[in-house]
Structures are given as C-alpha cells and as structure tokens.
Scaffold this motif. Sequence first.
Motif, PDB file in Angstrom:
ATOM      1  N   ARG A 377       0.830  -1.214   0.000  1.00 49.64           N
ATOM      2  CA  ARG A 377       0.000   0.000   0.000  1.00 49.64           C
ATOM      3  C   ARG A 377       0.859   1.257   0.000  1.00 49.64           C
ATOM      4  NH1 ARG A 377      -3.457  -3.216   3.316  1.00 49.64           N
ATOM      5  NH2 ARG A 377      -2.294  -2.597   5.195  1.00 49.64           N
ATOM      6  N   ALA A 378       1.871   1.270   0.851  1.00 48.22           N
ATOM      7  CA  ALA A 378       2.733   2.448   0.929  1.00 48.22           C
ATOM      8  C   ALA A 378       3.526   2.642  -0.363  1.00 48.22           C
ATOM      9  CB  ALA A 378       3.672   2.317   2.122  1.00 48.22           C
ATOM     10  N   SER A 382       3.191   6.124  -2.516  1.00 45.52           N
ATOM     11  CA  SER A 382       4.298   7.078  -2.556  1.00 45.52           C
ATOM     12  C   SER A 382       5.157   6.995  -3.810  1.00 45.52           C
ATOM     13  CB  SER A 382       5.194   6.883  -1.325  1.00 45.52           C
ATOM     14  OG  SER A 382       5.747   5.573  -1.308  1.00 45.52           O
ATOM     15  N   LEU A 383       5.310   5.809  -4.386  1.00 50.23           N
ATOM     16  CA  LEU A 383       6.256   5.639  -5.490  1.00 50.23           C
ATOM     17  C   LEU A 383       5.616   5.358  -6.835  1.00 50.23           C
ATOM     18  CD1 LEU A 383       8.991   3.672  -3.561  1.00 50.23           C
ATOM     19  CD2 LEU A 383       9.228   5.930  -4.569  1.00 50.23           C
ATOM     20  N   ALA A 384       4.456   4.697  -6.853  1.00 52.40           N
ATOM     21  CA  ALA A 384       3.807   4.423  -8.143  1.00 52.40           C
ATOM     22  C   ALA A 384       3.517   5.703  -8.925  1.00 52.40           C
ATOM     23  CB  ALA A 384       2.533   3.608  -7.932  1.00 52.40           C
ATOM     24  N   PRO A 385       3.097   6.811  -8.283  1.00 58.03           N
ATOM     25  CA  PRO A 385       2.897   8.048  -9.058  1.00 58.03           C
ATOM     26  C   PRO A 385       4.183   8.566  -9.700  1.00 58.03           C
ATOM     27  CG  PRO A 385       1.733   8.178  -6.961  1.00 58.03           C
ATOM     28  CD  PRO A 385       2.609   6.962  -6.888  1.00 58.03           C
ATOM     29  N   VAL A 386       5.314   8.413  -9.023  1.00 56.88           N
ATOM     30  CA  VAL A 386       6.591   8.838  -9.610  1.00 56.88           C
ATOM     31  C   VAL A 386       6.907   7.989 -10.835  1.00 56.88           C
ATOM     32  CG1 VAL A 386       9.057   9.128  -9.188  1.00 56.88           C
ATOM     33  CG2 VAL A 386       7.416   9.604  -7.353  1.00 56.88           C
ATOM     34  N   TYR A 387       6.655   6.700 -10.728  1.00 56.33           N
ATOM     35  CA  TYR A 387       6.879   5.816 -11.876  1.00 56.33           C
ATOM     36  C   TYR A 387       5.999   6.235 -13.058  1.00 56.33           C
ATOM     37  CZ  TYR A 387       7.061   1.680 -14.809  1.00 56.33           C
ATOM     38  OH  TYR A 387       7.209   0.839 -15.882  1.00 56.33           O
ATOM     39  N   ARG A 388       4.737   6.544 -12.789  1.00 55.36           N
ATOM     40  CA  ARG A 388       3.835   6.934 -13.879  1.00 55.36           C
ATOM     41  C   ARG A 388       4.297   8.232 -14.549  1.00 55.36           C
ATOM     42  NH1 ARG A 388      -0.086   4.888 -10.230  1.00 55.36           N
ATOM     43  NH2 ARG A 388      -0.565   6.972  -9.428  1.00 55.36           N
ATOM     44  N   ARG A 389       4.786   9.188 -13.775  1.00 58.47           N
ATOM     45  CA  ARG A 389       5.278  10.429 -14.375  1.00 58.47           C
ATOM     46  C   ARG A 389       6.504  10.162 -15.240  1.00 58.47           C
ATOM     47  NH1 ARG A 389       4.023  12.536  -9.184  1.00 58.47           N
ATOM     48  NH2 ARG A 389       6.204  12.751  -8.553  1.00 58.47           N
TER      49      ARG A 389
END
Length: 484
Positions: A377-378, A382-389
């Motif tokens: 979940r964390a 926190s990190l999946a949005p950075v990957y998508r960008r």
Amino acid sequence: MSKILVLGAALGGLQTALLLAGDGHRVTVLERDAHRAPADAESAWSRWRRPGIPQMQQTHLPLARWLQLAEAHLPELVGRMTAAGAVRMNVVAPEPGLRGSLRAGDERFDTLAARRSLLEAAATEAAEAAGIDIRRGVACRGLHRSSRGLHSSRDAGASGRARSGRQCPVHVTGVETNEGTLTADLVVDCTGRRSQLPSWLRDIGVREVGEERGRRGFVYYSRYFRSADGALPTSTFPLVVEHGSLGLLRIPADHGSYSVCLVSRGDDLQLRHLLRREAAWSAAVRQFPGAELWLDGHPLTDGVRIMAGLSDRKRNLYDTEHPLVTGLVAVGDSWAFTVPTVGRGLTMSLQHGLVLRDALRRTGTGEPEDLVAEFGRATDDSLAPVYRRTTFYTHHRLAEMDAHAAGLPYRDPDWSRSRALVRLAQRDPDALRAERAAAHLLPGAREELRAPALADAVARLVPEVEQDLPPGPSRAELLAAIGG
C-alpha cells in the motif's frame, strides 16, 4: 528485532541495509561479485571488478531529494561520500535560466556529484562500520519456502489455509545460494533491474508476476574526462539538453572528472551505428552550442561506452488485499526501473527503503501478510505516481524523437505544456526553480507548478512550442555532420 537478508551490495542494497540496521535488525547483505572495493577513488574507478553492475564506470548525480533524505536518515553515509571526494553542487547554479545568483532557500537544490564507484565504495565503508555483514561471492540461486505456506499465529491453521477460506500465500523463509541455504525472517531483493525474482518465484510455485514494461527505450553513448585544473569546462551550462533526435547530458563528478553523454532512441539504427565511432560522437556533441568545450578534457576511458536496452519496467508484486508471497519484498530497481535520463533510480530506492523501514516499524515480521500488504500500500501511494510520471516522459520523448526524424513537429497537449515549462525555465528564474523542483521530486513542487502566474505563462508559450520543431539541426543536418 528481525533477521533480514538483503540481496545485492550496490548502492540501493547498501542504503536499505543501513536503514534497517539502524532500527536494530540483524542485517546480512549477499553480493555475488567477490571483489572488495579498492582503498582510493582512482583505483575503485579503474580496478574494481563488478561484473554484476555493467554501469559501474559511470558518473552519478542523484536528485536533490536524495540528498535531503540521506542527510536526514543516513548522515554517516553522506559524510563518508563527501570525505571520499564527492562534490556538493547545486543543480540550478549552472543553468543559464538562473540569470543571477542563488537565493536563500536554494540549498534545497543541492546534491552530491561523483563517480558511481566512489559512492559505492563509501557506502560499503558505512555499512561495515555499522556492523552489517557483507558476504561477497555469495550468489542467490533461488528462494527457500516454508513447507506449510504462510506461518502466522493469527491468520492460518495447520492446513496452510487462511481462516477466511482462501489459500495462504507462499511464504519465503530464506534463499538458496552457492554456499547452501540461508534463512531469514525477511528477504529483501535489491539486485536491481536484472533481478531474477520472477523466475525464482516461479520455481517455488508462485504464479506469473505481472510486469508493466515499455516497448521502447533509449541508448546512452558516454565518454568520461578529467579537466586539467579540476574545474568544469564552463561555469554555466544546462545539465540536460534535448533537441530532435538526440539529447545531451553533462554530469559533473569528483576530482575534476565529468561525463558527456548522448541519448538516442533505442531503435534509431542509423545513430546507433554512427555514434559508436569517437569522431562521429564528438561531431554530434558539437551540434549542441557550448558543448565542444567539454571535449577538451583528458579522456578517462577508451572509446565510446554504450548502455542500451533500457526501458521503464514495473513488477506488480503486491496485491495489497491478497499478497502473492510473504517473507519477501523487492526494493528499488528490482520493483520498478526508470530510464537513467531522469536520474530517479537512487532516490526512488532510498524512498522505497524508508517505506520498508516504516512498514517494519508498524507491523514487524511476526505477521508476514500484514507486513507485505502494508509495504504494498505504501509503495503504491508514494512511489507508483513517480513511476507513472516517468513513463509519461519516456513515451512522449520517444514520440518527439520519431516526429523529428520524419521532419514533423510533435503535438500532444500534455507534452506541449511540459515542453513549454522547460522553455520558460530557460528564460525565467522562478520557472526554472519550479521546473527543477518537480524534476528533483522536491516537496511542494506540485504546488509551485500550479501557481496561477506560472500556469498562465506556460499556457502562453504552448502555441510557440507546438509550431516549432525542437531547436538544433534537422535530421539531415545532423546525419551530414556526423558522417551519415
């Protein structure tokens, strides 16, 4: 406290090990490469054999966010890197768009510049000083699983089936190595983008792990230099320049060293053939205004170093409701790899290590399913949005390169706004700070980008960006200049 095995003694694995050892866990790091780091920076650069890390002989400029987090959570690591010669630099200071001096608060853009070998050698020293056992020459060959599946006093009975009626996930209790079975309460895969985790999981009965993978990526053509006086060739320069079929990265490092790197599409076979030659590579660098001065340094390596086959990739390991496997997590590039152009790998790895540390603080290893669900979940938050960008950048930059090769402008509303911001950052110091804050994942960057004055200025530049091809030579002019 728990017994933890970290797989991989590169920077990501050592950062993670330091964070977990700092909380009192008994941490052992397994590293398949047998050779220890030489004692000094130059020997580490020229003599350290690390066949498991093909990018070992590279310069490294972590994001400013990495330094913020490292100083807050791993100050001893930063101290050892600095003592070894890593250079503290400000990533907005050399940018032409700064148009003046640094302001109070601009220290948020500070980071460390160094060759990767120096950073990893310093991280090794920090880990050993912290009492972490680094076992070199120990290769992981697979995972060791519990014969009864999940072992949890709360959730499972003797049948290995959860009390909810569903089948318990496979529970990992250690690893199989060339030296035998090693057991642990938690195995942390930090073996990077070449991680064999999917095949290891298949071997213990875990169904196929899903992956999101970009079909295309970039190729990096680099040369490494040292200046005669220890200073950079120019005091003002953009770290990253992109136009047409090529991008240019100028990366300062330690002890007067630096790299110059050209970036092309992975499937640009014309450039791939030409840029292997030093003469063509140098001619291409000269197509970028001011870059020719960076060719005057003393070469540190022979020929053009090529790094290829790099595209964004994320593994979907964590079903936060019903995990596939427990007793095992993947951190950093083993979970998600992003293209080096944006330079986010080390920062995401440290952020991910902090996510794991905090999940362990909340749940411990006594309830393995809770730990993996919390960590998943964390990670998503926190990190999946950075990957998508990052995948947004990769997709559109490749499409822009395709269009330039065809002599056409590339039009996409979201990409045009992104490009308009970059162009504005070349002219306006406030826009530069906002753009660099976002690129370096700094807190508050999203709010800076949404400021009405900045948003209006970007919108006014969009028509200009959409009408123009990227600045620089046309495709035909580029090929003629480099002998194509």
